[in-house]
Motif scaffolding. Structure first.
Motif, short mmCIF file in Angstrom:
data_model
loop_
_atom_site.label_atom_id
_atom_site.label_comp_id
_atom_site.label_asym_id
_atom_site.label_seq_id
_atom_site.Cartn_x
_atom_site.Cartn_y
_atom_site.Cartn_z
N HIS A 130 0.97 -1.27 -0.03
CA HIS A 130 -0.06 0.11 0.11
C HIS A 130 1.03 1.14 -0.05
CE1 HIS A 130 -3.31 2.62 0.90
NE2 HIS A 130 -2.77 3.05 1.85
N GLU A 131 1.96 1.21 0.85
CA GLU A 131 2.90 2.62 0.96
C GLU A 131 3.40 2.63 -0.38
OE1 GLU A 131 3.06 4.53 3.56
OE2 GLU A 131 1.60 3.70 4.50
N LEU A 132 3.79 1.56 -1.18
CA LEU A 132 4.54 1.69 -2.51
C LEU A 132 3.69 2.26 -3.47
CD1 LEU A 132 6.72 -1.43 -2.44
CD2 LEU A 132 7.70 0.71 -2.49
N ARG A 170 10.87 8.51 -1.12
CA ARG A 170 10.04 7.54 -0.38
C ARG A 170 10.08 6.03 -0.80
NH1 ARG A 170 3.56 8.74 0.79
NH2 ARG A 170 3.13 7.03 2.23
N ILE A 171 10.08 5.88 -2.03
CA ILE A 171 10.19 4.50 -2.52
C ILE A 171 11.44 3.69 -2.13
CG2 ILE A 171 10.34 3.23 -4.66
CD1 ILE A 171 8.07 4.76 -5.99
N SER A 172 12.59 4.82 -2.37
CA SER A 172 13.91 4.28 -1.94
C SER A 172 13.92 3.61 -0.56
CB SER A 172 14.88 5.06 -2.24
OG SER A 172 16.21 4.59 -1.86
N ARG A 173 13.39 4.40 0.42
CA ARG A 173 13.35 4.11 1.89
C ARG A 173 12.56 2.87 1.85
NH1 ARG A 173 12.13 9.56 2.87
NH2 ARG A 173 9.92 8.89 3.27
N LEU A 174 11.59 2.59 1.29
CA LEU A 174 10.55 1.50 1.79
C LEU A 174 11.41 0.36 1.06
CD1 LEU A 174 7.15 3.01 0.79
CD2 LEU A 174 7.74 1.78 3.01
N THR A 175 12.27 0.28 -0.04
CA THR A 175 12.64 -0.64 -0.73
C THR A 175 13.97 -1.03 0.22
OG1 THR A 175 12.26 0.16 -2.86
CG2 THR A 175 14.22 -1.40 -2.65
N ASP A 176 14.57 -0.07 0.77
CA ASP A 176 15.66 -0.55 1.58
C ASP A 176 15.34 -1.29 2.60
OD1 ASP A 176 17.37 0.91 0.12
OD2 ASP A 176 17.60 2.58 1.18
N SER A 177 14.04 -0.68 3.49
CA SER A 177 13.47 -1.55 4.52
C SER A 177 13.25 -3.23 4.30
CB SER A 177 12.35 -0.94 4.92
OG SER A 177 12.52 0.29 5.48
N LEU A 178 12.57 -3.31 2.86
CA LEU A 178 12.38 -4.45 2.55
C LEU A 178 13.71 -5.49 2.28
CD1 LEU A 178 9.43 -3.89 0.19
CD2 LEU A 178 9.38 -5.04 2.31
N LEU A 179 14.59 -4.81 1.76
CA LEU A 179 16.14 -5.38 1.37
C LEU A 179 16.49 -5.83 2.79
CD1 LEU A 179 17.33 -3.40 -1.55
CD2 LEU A 179 16.49 -5.59 -1.60
#
Length: 300
Positions: A130-132, A170-179
């Motif tokens: 949802h956040e992405l 924002r997408i970069s931060r969320l992606t970093d969290s998933l990684l």
């Protein structure tokens, strides 16, 4: 006489082997985290390992919620149940009839934490998706507006470029969290190295800017060394610092300290003068993906 002596020696060796096998089996059963029980039809426990203690009453019988399942096992020769609620816990049950013993063998596993993690992970993935979706929608909208002619207006162009930059960040931060989550799942003993903890703490503190009115103090003992994953350790310290800064009103202080506990362990602490953690949330601070009520509108 010689034949009897030979037979006695053979029996002695057989009994010795049986004792060793019994002791080995007993040690294995005691080490299991699953509860293993041999139960008679009336619920009396004939055998149990250490993990089964919580499922046995003071009278030596299994707890009442298990008895109907054991009786069903007698009729069906075997029963399996993946989610059996008992009190505030959830268990899996695998029971088999032992005709020669006139009893039932039951193996019970506590799945409470496992199921709680599964639910939390599903919620996390759903929230991440949802956040992405939100910043992606913002990027798509900004591109459409720019293509429609806003790119020719310097003020509008700068406005939408700023929005694109913010959404991409924002997408970069969320992606970093998933990684980071994926790295946590994948790292093992083979992926660690000897770390200079002071250097990792320095790198982490340099990547986080303290808000105005908040003093950052660093208290590091001489040469603290530990075995670990450099990237994950830095991520943990950055996360703790970020949360400390968010929850510490000015004027306030955030302190990072590290000191060796013994030859193999280093204790790292991040302390702040903020509001602290509510008592009802303290027991859940190490529960994956848990967030206190009212904190969902924040990242972190």
């Amino acid at each position: 006489g010689r034949a009897l002596e030979t037979m006695r020696g053979a029996l002695r060796g057989t009994f010795g082997a049986l004792r060793e096998e019994r002791d080995r089996l007993s040690a294995i059963l005691e080490a299991l985290s699953d509860a293993v029980m041999v139960v008679q039809p009336d619920g009396e426990v004939r055998f149990s390992n250490a993990s089964a203690r919580e499922l046995i009453g003071a009278d030596g019988r299994v707890i009442e919620p298990l008895i109907p399942w054991l009786r069903r096992t007698e009729r069906r020769s075997g029963v399996e149940q993946d989610a059996l609620p008992i009190g505030d816990r959830v268990y899996s049950l695998n029971a088999r009839q032992l005709p020669a013993e006139g009893a039932v063998l039951a193996v019970v596993r506590d799945r409470t934490e496992e199921l709680r993690r599964e639910v939390a992970e599903r919620e996390f993935v759903s929230n991440a998706a949802h956040e992405l979706r939100n910043p992606i929608a913002g990027i798509t909208g900004a591109i459409e507006v720019l293509r429609a002619g806003a790119k020719d207006d310097p003020e509008a162009r700068d406005h939408f470029l700023s929005r694109l930059d913010a959404d991409a960040e924002r997408i970069s931060r969320l992606t970093d969290s998933l990684l980071t989550l994926a790295r946590m799942e994948a790292v093992g003993e083979g992926g660690t190295e000897l770390l200079d903890v002071a250097l990792v703490v320095e790198e982490a503190t340099e990547s986080v800017i303290a808000p105005e009115g908040i003093e950052l103090r660093i208290d590091i003992a001489d040469d603290p060394l530990a075995q670990g994953d450099r990237v994950l350790l830095r991520q943990v310290i950055v996360g703790l610092l970020t949360n400390a800064f968010k929850n510490t009103p000015a004027p306030g202080t955030v302190t990072v300290s590290a000191r060796p506990e013994n030859a193999d362990r280093v204790l790292i602490e991040v302390a702040d003068t903020g509001s602290g953690i509510a008592p009802e949330d303290v027991d859940r601070i190490f529960e994956r993906f848990y967030r206190r009520s009212g904190s969902l509108e924040q990242e972190g």
